[in-house]
Design a protein around this motif. Structure first.
Motif, PDB file in Angstrom:
ATOM      1  N   GLY A   7     -11.751   1.171  -3.101  1.00 31.41           N
ATOM      2  CA  GLY A   7     -10.703   0.494  -3.392  1.00 31.41           C
ATOM      3  C   GLY A   7     -10.073   0.472  -4.537  1.00 31.41           C
ATOM      4  O   GLY A   7      -9.774   1.395  -5.300  1.00 31.41           O
ATOM      5  N   GLY A   8     -10.042  -0.734  -5.297  1.00 29.66           N
ATOM      6  CA  GLY A   8      -9.354  -0.731  -6.653  1.00 29.66           C
ATOM      7  C   GLY A   8      -8.019  -1.331  -6.657  1.00 29.66           C
ATOM      8  O   GLY A   8      -7.510  -1.539  -5.597  1.00 29.66           O
ATOM      9  N   PRO A   9      -7.488  -1.738  -7.709  1.00 28.80           N
ATOM     10  CA  PRO A   9      -6.265  -2.431  -7.759  1.00 28.80           C
ATOM     11  C   PRO A   9      -5.009  -1.702  -7.477  1.00 28.80           C
ATOM     12  O   PRO A   9      -4.934  -0.241  -7.472  1.00 28.80           O
ATOM     13  N   LEU A  10      -3.868  -2.168  -6.696  1.00 31.83           N
ATOM     14  CA  LEU A  10      -2.838  -1.566  -6.259  1.00 31.83           C
ATOM     15  C   LEU A  10      -1.920  -2.532  -6.980  1.00 31.83           C
ATOM     16  O   LEU A  10      -1.618  -3.541  -6.774  1.00 31.83           O
ATOM     17  N   SER A  47     -14.573  -4.203  -4.397  1.00 32.16           N
ATOM     18  CA  SER A  47     -13.332  -3.735  -4.206  1.00 32.16           C
ATOM     19  C   SER A  47     -13.598  -2.066  -4.146  1.00 32.16           C
ATOM     20  O   SER A  47     -13.182  -1.356  -4.928  1.00 32.16           O
ATOM     21  N   ALA A  48     -13.644  -1.632  -2.744  1.00 32.32           N
ATOM     22  CA  ALA A  48     -13.957  -2.384  -1.652  1.00 32.32           C
ATOM     23  C   ALA A  48     -15.243  -1.639  -0.891  1.00 32.32           C
ATOM     24  O   ALA A  48     -15.382  -0.693  -1.373  1.00 32.32           O
ATOM     25  N   VAL A  91       0.905  -1.279  -0.015  1.00 36.53           N
ATOM     26  CA  VAL A  91      -0.087  -0.080  -0.055  1.00 36.53           C
ATOM     27  C   VAL A  91       0.840   1.442   0.091  1.00 36.53           C
ATOM     28  O   VAL A  91       0.676   2.401  -0.701  1.00 36.53           O
ATOM     29  N   GLU A  92       2.066   1.055   0.889  1.00 37.55           N
ATOM     30  CA  GLU A  92       2.761   2.306   1.100  1.00 37.55           C
ATOM     31  C   GLU A  92       3.582   2.880  -0.389  1.00 37.55           C
ATOM     32  O   GLU A  92       3.923   4.004  -0.432  1.00 37.55           O
ATOM     33  N   ARG A  93       3.816   1.766  -0.934  1.00 37.66           N
ATOM     34  CA  ARG A  93       4.893   2.076  -2.026  1.00 37.66           C
ATOM     35  C   ARG A  93       3.850   2.044  -3.520  1.00 37.66           C
ATOM     36  O   ARG A  93       4.434   2.207  -4.646  1.00 37.66           O
ATOM     37  N   SER A  94       2.680   2.094  -3.242  1.00 39.17           N
ATOM     38  CA  SER A  94       1.625   2.457  -4.582  1.00 39.17           C
ATOM     39  C   SER A  94       1.060   3.741  -4.518  1.00 39.17           C
ATOM     40  O   SER A  94       0.704   4.231  -3.549  1.00 39.17           O
ATOM     41  N   SER A  95       1.218   4.440  -5.741  1.00 38.73           N
ATOM     42  CA  SER A  95       0.642   5.777  -5.924  1.00 38.73           C
ATOM     43  C   SER A  95      -1.004   5.790  -5.636  1.00 38.73           C
ATOM     44  O   SER A  95      -1.562   6.862  -5.567  1.00 38.73           O
ATOM     45  N   ARG A  96      -1.567   4.676  -5.815  1.00 38.30           N
ATOM     46  CA  ARG A  96      -3.061   4.533  -5.577  1.00 38.30           C
ATOM     47  C   ARG A  96      -3.317   4.102  -4.173  1.00 38.30           C
ATOM     48  O   ARG A  96      -4.625   4.011  -3.918  1.00 38.30           O
ATOM     49  N   GLY A  97      -2.479   3.853  -3.333  1.00 34.97           N
ATOM     50  CA  GLY A  97      -2.887   3.403  -1.927  1.00 34.97           C
ATOM     51  C   GLY A  97      -3.589   4.228  -1.220  1.00 34.97           C
ATOM     52  O   GLY A  97      -3.268   5.494  -1.223  1.00 34.97           O
ATOM     53  N   SER A  98      -4.295   3.843  -0.352  1.00 32.67           N
ATOM     54  CA  SER A  98      -5.019   4.869   0.602  1.00 32.67           C
ATOM     55  C   SER A  98      -5.364   3.963   1.892  1.00 32.67           C
ATOM     56  O   SER A  98      -5.046   2.786   1.870  1.00 32.67           O
ATOM     57  N   VAL A  99      -5.861   4.670   2.952  1.00 32.81           N
ATOM     58  CA  VAL A  99      -6.259   3.851   4.268  1.00 32.81           C
ATOM     59  C   VAL A  99      -7.158   3.019   4.029  1.00 32.81           C
ATOM     60  O   VAL A  99      -7.028   1.877   5.041  1.00 32.81           O
ATOM     61  N   ILE A 105     -15.843  -2.022  -8.824  1.00 31.47           N
ATOM     62  CA  ILE A 105     -14.812  -1.498  -8.369  1.00 31.47           C
ATOM     63  C   ILE A 105     -15.306   0.038  -8.082  1.00 31.47           C
ATOM     64  O   ILE A 105     -15.616   0.712  -8.767  1.00 31.47           O
ATOM     65  N   ARG A 106     -14.910   0.451  -6.761  1.00 36.35           N
ATOM     66  CA  ARG A 106     -14.991   1.942  -6.398  1.00 36.35           C
ATOM     67  C   ARG A 106     -13.787   2.532  -6.055  1.00 36.35           C
ATOM     68  O   ARG A 106     -13.049   2.576  -5.205  1.00 36.35           O
ATOM     69  N   GLY A 107     -13.436   3.290  -6.919  1.00 42.89           N
ATOM     70  CA  GLY A 107     -11.949   3.792  -7.075  1.00 42.89           C
ATOM     71  C   GLY A 107     -12.112   5.283  -6.104  1.00 42.89           C
ATOM     72  O   GLY A 107     -13.147   6.198  -6.125  1.00 42.89           O
ATOM     73  N   LEU A 108     -11.049   5.663  -5.296  1.00 46.50           N
ATOM     74  CA  LEU A 108     -11.280   6.866  -4.512  1.00 46.50           C
ATOM     75  C   LEU A 108     -10.888   7.996  -5.247  1.00 46.50           C
ATOM     76  O   LEU A 108     -11.609   9.229  -4.949  1.00 46.50           O
ATOM     77  N   ASP A 109     -10.216   8.333  -6.314  1.00 49.02           N
ATOM     78  CA  ASP A 109      -9.840   9.655  -7.047  1.00 49.02           C
ATOM     79  C   ASP A 109      -9.836   9.363  -8.536  1.00 49.02           C
ATOM     80  O   ASP A 109      -9.967   8.296  -9.045  1.00 49.02           O
ATOM     81  N   ALA A 110      -9.848  10.497  -9.228  1.00 45.38           N
ATOM     82  CA  ALA A 110      -9.847  10.513 -10.591  1.00 45.38           C
ATOM     83  C   ALA A 110      -8.445   9.745 -11.039  1.00 45.38           C
ATOM     84  O   ALA A 110      -8.384   9.293 -12.384  1.00 45.38           O
ATOM     85  N   GLY A 111      -7.508   9.467 -10.387  1.00 50.32           N
ATOM     86  CA  GLY A 111      -6.233   8.643 -10.734  1.00 50.32           C
ATOM     87  C   GLY A 111      -6.776   7.291 -11.334  1.00 50.32           C
ATOM     88  O   GLY A 111      -6.090   6.643 -12.114  1.00 50.32           O
TER      89      GLY A 111
END
Length: 370
Positions: free
Chosen positions: A118-121, A112-113, A54-62, A150-156
């Motif tokens: 969520g979404g893929p990391l 997810s999730a 999670v910490e090394r992924s640009s899409r990671g979140s809490v 899949i529920r993405g957190l942001d536009a990324g």
């Protein structure tokens, strides 16, 4: 309670690499060194390895973190179907998934999730890993589980739109979130609020009130949850059980519990999720009884959490999901604090012929569904 460490430290955290290795007996695709495996719990991967990804992924979140997913698994009892990508025995990617019910139907979805986003990391071998993960999804549906979401957190997450649609995923937009820029400072935030919100805060400040950050103890969460249940019952919504709140205690350093007292009496509070990966504070749970509306307890709490976020180096306050209907009271309330509306990015892929029937039925009670 443990508090945020500031934006600079969190940015350094995201740049920290992690060596992620653990021997598991996966199913190997003969055409690639990548291996895709489903695990029934994040515990099968381990806290350090999962959070390192999670910490090394640009899409990671809490919401991708081990502690959040473990709380969803144990506190809500949602069965997990986490897809893990390995290369040479090392974990290099994942797609967290849990099985949850579809509203107003007897069917289920692989999400997810949920709750959260969520979404893929997939920080390395991204395209190959994404194709293989998405190709593996249908085999983990079946029976009453008829769709993957899949529920993405942001536009990324828009970067994945074309591969998703090529594999039958379809976007729909019936939720949005309001984001407030904390970097503009507290005075500018107040100036950007509606006149009603500003006056509410000013009138509330004339009263006898106190707001404190509580320790994340079982007793404090229990008191908050009792009020939260009352509020959810009043608005006719389902409340998460206390078991979920209790299961969040291992991530106390990612929680902020604010309590307000008016005239010395407990008047509710807010439980915020601290997303250090995204320098954001998520307003996930609020519980203020109706009898304290005239004291402007909600406005005072929001104003205080904005200041708290600024003081601790966070960049964004996220009000959480709401309907996209501007006539809805929750939509108007969140909008009145001056935040920017952004769509919640959701993609769905049917895994059963029954999904078409469910979509038709859903359009009857969500007339703006597309």
């Amino acid at each position: 309670m443990a508090q945020g460490t500031g934006g600079e430290a969190r940015s350094r955290l995201r740049r920290v690499g992690a060596v992620l290795s653990e021997h598991v007996s996966p199913t190997v695709d003969a055409d690639s060194s990548l291996e895709i495996e489903v695990v029934d719990s994040v515990a099968e991967v381990g806290r350090e390895r999962w959070n390192g990804l999670v910490e090394r992924s640009s899409r990671g979140s809490v919401f991708h973190r081990y502690e959040w997913l473990a709380a969803v698994e144990s506190g809500l009892g949602y069965p997990a179907r986490h897809l893990v990508v390995r290369k040479d025995g090392n974990v290099i990617g994942c797609l967290p998934n849990v099985v949850v019910g579809i509203e107003k139907t007897p069917f289920k979805r692989l999400s997810s999730a949920y709750p959260g986003f969520g979404g893929p990391l997939l920080p390395t071998d991204t395209m190959d890993a994404l194709e293989r993960v998405l190709d593996a999804v249908p085999s983990h549906c079946g029976g009453r589980t008829i769709v993957h979401q899949i529920r993405g957190l942001d536009a990324g997450y828009l970067r994945y739109n074309d591969p998703l649609q090529e594999r039958g995923y379809r976007p729909y937009r019936r939720e949005c979130r309001f984001l407030l820029d904390l970097t503009q400072g507290h005075d500018a935030i107040r100036s950007g609020m509606s006149r009603t919100r500003r006056r509410g805060i000013e009138h509330g400040e004339d009263g006898d009130y106190e707001i404190v950050a509580e320790d994340i103890t079982r007793g404090n969460l229990r008191r908050f949850h009792r009020t939260y249940e009352r509020v959810m019952d009043r608005v006719g919504a389902a409340a998460y059980p206390f078991s979920f709140f209790d299961a969040l205690r291992p991530m106390a350093d990612r929680l902020l519990l604010l309590t307000i007292r008016i005239d010395g009496e407990y008047a509710g509070g807010m439980l915020e999720i601290l997303d250090d990966e995204r320098d954001a504070v998520h307003g996930f749970f609020a519980a203020v009884p109706r009898e304290y509306f005239d004291d402007h307890a909600s406005e005072l709490l929001y104003d205080r959490v904005f200041q708290w976020g600024i003081d601790h180096g966070y960049e964004t306050y996220d009000f959480g999901s709401t309907t996209t209907d501007f006539t809805d009271g929750v939509f108007r309330f969140k909008e009145s604090f001056g935040g920017r509306a952004v769509p919640v990015l959701v993609w769905e892929r049917g895994c059963s012929p029954l999904w078409r029937l469910v979509k038709i039925g859903r359009s009857l009670y969500w007339p703006y569904y597309t």
